[in-house]
Write a protein that holds these residues in place. Structure first.
Motif, short mmCIF file in Angstrom:
data_model
loop_
_atom_site.label_atom_id
_atom_site.label_comp_id
_atom_site.label_asym_id
_atom_site.label_seq_id
_atom_site.Cartn_x
_atom_site.Cartn_y
_atom_site.Cartn_z
N CYS A 76 30.97 41.91 36.82
CA CYS A 76 31.77 40.73 36.47
C CYS A 76 32.75 40.45 37.61
N ARG A 77 32.61 39.30 38.24
CA ARG A 77 33.51 38.91 39.32
C ARG A 77 34.86 38.47 38.75
N THR A 78 35.91 38.57 39.53
CA THR A 78 37.23 38.16 39.05
C THR A 78 37.84 37.11 39.97
N PHE A 101 41.19 34.14 44.71
CA PHE A 101 42.63 34.03 44.46
C PHE A 101 43.02 32.59 44.72
N LEU A 102 43.38 31.86 43.65
CA LEU A 102 43.69 30.43 43.78
C LEU A 102 45.04 30.10 43.18
N ALA A 114 35.03 27.43 43.37
CA ALA A 114 35.39 28.84 43.57
C ALA A 114 34.58 29.74 42.65
N VAL A 115 34.39 29.31 41.40
CA VAL A 115 33.57 30.09 40.45
C VAL A 115 32.15 30.26 40.99
N ARG A 116 31.58 29.17 41.47
CA ARG A 116 30.21 29.24 42.00
C ARG A 116 30.14 30.17 43.22
N GLN A 122 30.60 35.56 47.37
CA GLN A 122 31.59 35.26 48.40
C GLN A 122 33.00 35.56 47.89
N ARG A 123 33.93 35.68 48.81
CA ARG A 123 35.33 35.86 48.43
C ARG A 123 36.06 34.54 48.72
#
Length: 202
Positions: A76-78, A101-102, A114-116, A122-123
């Motif tokens: 799970c990405r954060t 980080f947004l 950013a979610v995609r 990707q970071r």
């Protein structure tokens, strides 16, 4: 379909974010939570691809929750959302292995993109935050000094800190004095403010 867990304690903000994300054909919010300590359990149950986490959550702060997710559910990405672009906070986020980080005031299209991108491995880091971190300074405090200051920021008195940390009251007072000196602060309250503004204290 990209499955999203959304952690945000402010109801109106959470509702707005869900509405924005649901406008995207390939994104779906599968779970909304309002506390940081609900994130891991919810993620284990719903298995989202991405957890969008507000940095300031009750129960458990967003970065600690992200760290837990990385340890227990690394698939799970954060993506951390914050209204505060503090350099120390970004460095702590990187250490917690967050994928993105947004800033909360970023355009809505940036969040969906950013979610995609984080799902693609990707970071994603807001350019303003990256610039702030580049110019920011490291905390001069030791881990124990930071711990004592964090407890002070939550209203703990030296006697309580001493009992919890298994130290003498005199040692705790010495730590607090050292912190005030190192941060060139006027007093304990000023030291807490300086540490928070620098992103050294969550």
């Amino acid at each position: 379909m990209i499955r999203i867990l959304l952690a945000e304690d402010m109801h109106m903000v959470r509702g707005a974010l869900v509405a924005l994300l649901d406008l995207e054909d390939d994104l779906r919010v599968v779970l909304e939570v309002e506390r940081g300590d609900q994130i891991l359990g919810g993620a284990r149950e719903h298995l989202p691809d991405v957890a969008i986490i507000d940095i300031d959550l009750p129960g458990l702060d967003g970065l600690s929750a992200a760290e837990l997710l990385h340890e227990r559910l690394p698939e799970c990405r954060t993506l951390i959302l914050t209204s505060l672009g503090r350099p120390g906070t970004l460095r702590r986020a990187m250490a917690a292995h967050v994928s993105g980080f947004l800033l909360k005031d970023a355009p809505p299209s940036d969040l969906a993109q950013a979610v995609r991108r984080v799902v693609a491995g990707q970071r994603v880091i807001d350019p303003q935050l990256a610039l702030a971190a580049w110019g920011g300074s490291e905390s001069p405090l030791t881990i124990r000094e930071t711990e004592v200051l964090r407890m002070a920021s939550r209203g703990s008195e030296p006697q309580e800190m001493a009992a919890q940390l298994h130290l003498s009251v005199g040692t705790v007072r010495n730590y607090l004095t050292t912190v005030v000196t190192k941060l060139n602060a006027r007093n304990r309250v000023d030291a807490i403010r300086i540490a928070r503004e620098s992103g050294w204290l969550m």
